[in-house]
Design a protein around this motif. Structure first.
Motif, PDB file in Angstrom:
ATOM      1  N   ALA A   1     -11.424 -49.168  27.768  1.00 57.37           N
ATOM      2  CA  ALA A   1     -10.084 -48.839  27.263  1.00 57.37           C
ATOM      3  C   ALA A   1     -10.137 -47.573  26.402  1.00 57.37           C
ATOM      4  O   ALA A   1      -9.224 -46.748  26.444  1.00 57.37           O
ATOM      5  CB  ALA A   1      -9.524 -50.015  26.469  1.00 57.37           C
TER       6      ALA A   1
ATOM      7  N   ILE B   1     -10.290 -44.500  28.550  1.00 61.27           N
ATOM      8  CA  ILE B   1      -8.952 -44.234  29.092  1.00 61.27           C
ATOM      9  C   ILE B   1      -8.088 -43.569  28.022  1.00 61.27           C
ATOM     10  O   ILE B   1      -7.394 -42.588  28.289  1.00 61.27           O
ATOM     11  CB  ILE B   1      -8.293 -45.541  29.608  1.00 61.27           C
ATOM     12  CG1 ILE B   1      -9.082 -46.105  30.794  1.00 61.27           C
ATOM     13  CG2 ILE B   1      -6.831 -45.289  30.002  1.00 61.27           C
ATOM     14  CD1 ILE B   1      -8.690 -47.520  31.199  1.00 61.27           C
TER      15      ILE B   1
ATOM     16  N   VAL C   1      -2.986 -48.679  25.575  1.00 63.95           N
ATOM     17  CA  VAL C   1      -3.827 -48.775  26.766  1.00 63.95           C
ATOM     18  C   VAL C   1      -3.990 -50.238  27.159  1.00 63.95           C
ATOM     19  O   VAL C   1      -3.832 -50.604  28.328  1.00 63.95           O
ATOM     20  CB  VAL C   1      -5.207 -48.118  26.525  1.00 63.95           C
ATOM     21  CG1 VAL C   1      -6.118 -48.310  27.740  1.00 63.95           C
ATOM     22  CG2 VAL C   1      -5.044 -46.637  26.209  1.00 63.95           C
TER      23      VAL C   1
ATOM     24  N   ASN D   1       3.432 -45.468  31.137  1.00 67.17           N
ATOM     25  CA  ASN D   1       2.088 -45.717  30.607  1.00 67.17           C
ATOM     26  C   ASN D   1       1.207 -46.430  31.622  1.00 67.17           C
ATOM     27  O   ASN D   1       0.036 -46.086  31.786  1.00 67.17           O
ATOM     28  CB  ASN D   1       2.155 -46.528  29.310  1.00 67.17           C
ATOM     29  CG  ASN D   1       2.563 -45.678  28.119  1.00 67.17           C
ATOM     30  OD1 ASN D   1       2.826 -44.492  28.247  1.00 67.17           O
ATOM     31  ND2 ASN D   1       2.611 -46.303  26.956  1.00 67.17           N
ATOM     32  N   GLN D   2       1.775 -47.430  32.303  1.00 65.91           N
ATOM     33  CA  GLN D   2       1.005 -48.161  33.313  1.00 65.91           C
ATOM     34  C   GLN D   2       0.582 -47.232  34.441  1.00 65.91           C
ATOM     35  O   GLN D   2      -0.558 -47.273  34.904  1.00 65.91           O
ATOM     36  CB  GLN D   2       1.810 -49.344  33.858  1.00 65.91           C
ATOM     37  CG  GLN D   2       1.996 -50.458  32.856  1.00 65.91           C
ATOM     38  CD  GLN D   2       3.119 -51.404  33.230  1.00 65.91           C
ATOM     39  OE1 GLN D   2       3.742 -51.286  34.282  1.00 65.91           O
ATOM     40  NE2 GLN D   2       3.395 -52.350  32.347  1.00 65.91           N
TER      41      GLN D   2
ATOM     42  N   LEU E   1      -6.179 -39.884  28.110  1.00 64.94           N
ATOM     43  CA  LEU E   1      -4.714 -39.829  28.102  1.00 64.94           C
ATOM     44  C   LEU E   1      -4.100 -39.362  26.787  1.00 64.94           C
ATOM     45  O   LEU E   1      -2.889 -39.387  26.627  1.00 64.94           O
ATOM     46  CB  LEU E   1      -4.144 -41.208  28.484  1.00 64.94           C
ATOM     47  CG  LEU E   1      -4.464 -41.670  29.906  1.00 64.94           C
ATOM     48  CD1 LEU E   1      -3.911 -43.058  30.160  1.00 64.94           C
ATOM     49  CD2 LEU E   1      -3.925 -40.685  30.941  1.00 64.94           C
TER      50      LEU E   1
ATOM     51  N   SER F   1      -5.533 -42.790  35.906  1.00 66.27           N
ATOM     52  CA  SER F   1      -6.822 -42.385  35.332  1.00 66.27           C
ATOM     53  C   SER F   1      -7.957 -43.237  35.894  1.00 66.27           C
ATOM     54  O   SER F   1      -9.045 -42.731  36.171  1.00 66.27           O
ATOM     55  CB  SER F   1      -6.794 -42.439  33.800  1.00 66.27           C
ATOM     56  OG  SER F   1      -6.630 -43.753  33.340  1.00 66.27           O
TER      57      SER F   1
ATOM     58  N   LEU G   1      -3.070 -52.075  30.617  1.00 64.50           N
ATOM     59  CA  LEU G   1      -4.135 -52.723  31.387  1.00 64.50           C
ATOM     60  C   LEU G   1      -3.813 -54.187  31.665  1.00 64.50           C
ATOM     61  O   LEU G   1      -4.043 -54.675  32.774  1.00 64.50           O
ATOM     62  CB  LEU G   1      -5.474 -52.620  30.640  1.00 64.50           C
ATOM     63  CG  LEU G   1      -6.129 -51.241  30.661  1.00 64.50           C
ATOM     64  CD1 LEU G   1      -7.257 -51.172  29.642  1.00 64.50           C
ATOM     65  CD2 LEU G   1      -6.635 -50.886  32.053  1.00 64.50           C
TER      66      LEU G   1
ATOM     67  N   VAL H   1      -2.273 -44.981  33.190  1.00 56.44           N
ATOM     68  CA  VAL H   1      -3.533 -45.717  33.074  1.00 56.44           C
ATOM     69  C   VAL H   1      -4.107 -45.994  34.464  1.00 56.44           C
ATOM     70  O   VAL H   1      -5.298 -45.765  34.716  1.00 56.44           O
ATOM     71  CB  VAL H   1      -3.344 -47.032  32.276  1.00 56.44           C
ATOM     72  CG1 VAL H   1      -4.565 -47.931  32.401  1.00 56.44           C
ATOM     73  CG2 VAL H   1      -3.065 -46.720  30.809  1.00 56.44           C
TER      74      VAL H   1
END
Length: 135
Positions: free
Chosen positions: A29, A32, A47, A12-13, A36, A19, A51, A16
């Motif tokens: 957010a 994003i 998200v 996930n990181q 995604l 993107s 973040l 993010v």
């Protein structure tokens, strides 16, 4: 942590960060999340969690005045802990820079005051050179 290819990024990181890097500018957010959704993101919390870690690693900065996030354009940002941005209010362009003299003065003040500084984000709002030329 001086390199943007942080070895411990979760899927996930990494998504993010990818993107934000591709966007080349600030994203909220929710923007994003919209980008995604096809990658399995369903909730804003997913998200925000990613973040938070990316900000902690110094790979992403939060622009308070825009309530948005931007990928760091300097390698090793986590080292100096201070990010500065010039934000054009006409075209939305965001430029990251490191004002060494301002950082030195701010650190001196915090030391004099016994204030423990966690991080500093300086935001300059105005009109970029390109937009001034058009007007």
């Amino acid at each position: 942590m001086s390199d943007h290819a942080h070895p411990d990024l979760t899927k996930n990181q990494a998504l993010v960060f990818g993107s934000l890097s591709e966007a080349g500018g600030p994203l909220t957010a929710y923007a994003i999340l919209d980008l995604l959704r096809g990658s399995g993101f369903r909730a804003p919390l997913q998200v925000y969690r990613a973040l938070d870690k990316l900000v902690e690693y110094g790979m992403v900065h939060r622009l308070e005045s825009l309530n948005a996030f931007v990928a760091c354009s300097h390698k090793g940002c986590s080292g100096h802990g201070t990010a500065a941005f010039a934000i054009c209010e006409e075209c939305g362009d965001v430029s990251e820079f490191t004002p060494q003299e301002a950082i030195r003065l701010l650190k001196a003040w915090t030391e004099e005051q016994g204030f423990r500084l966690a991080r500093t984000t300086i935001e300059l709002r105005g009109t970029c050179k390109a937009c001034q030329a058009v007007n």
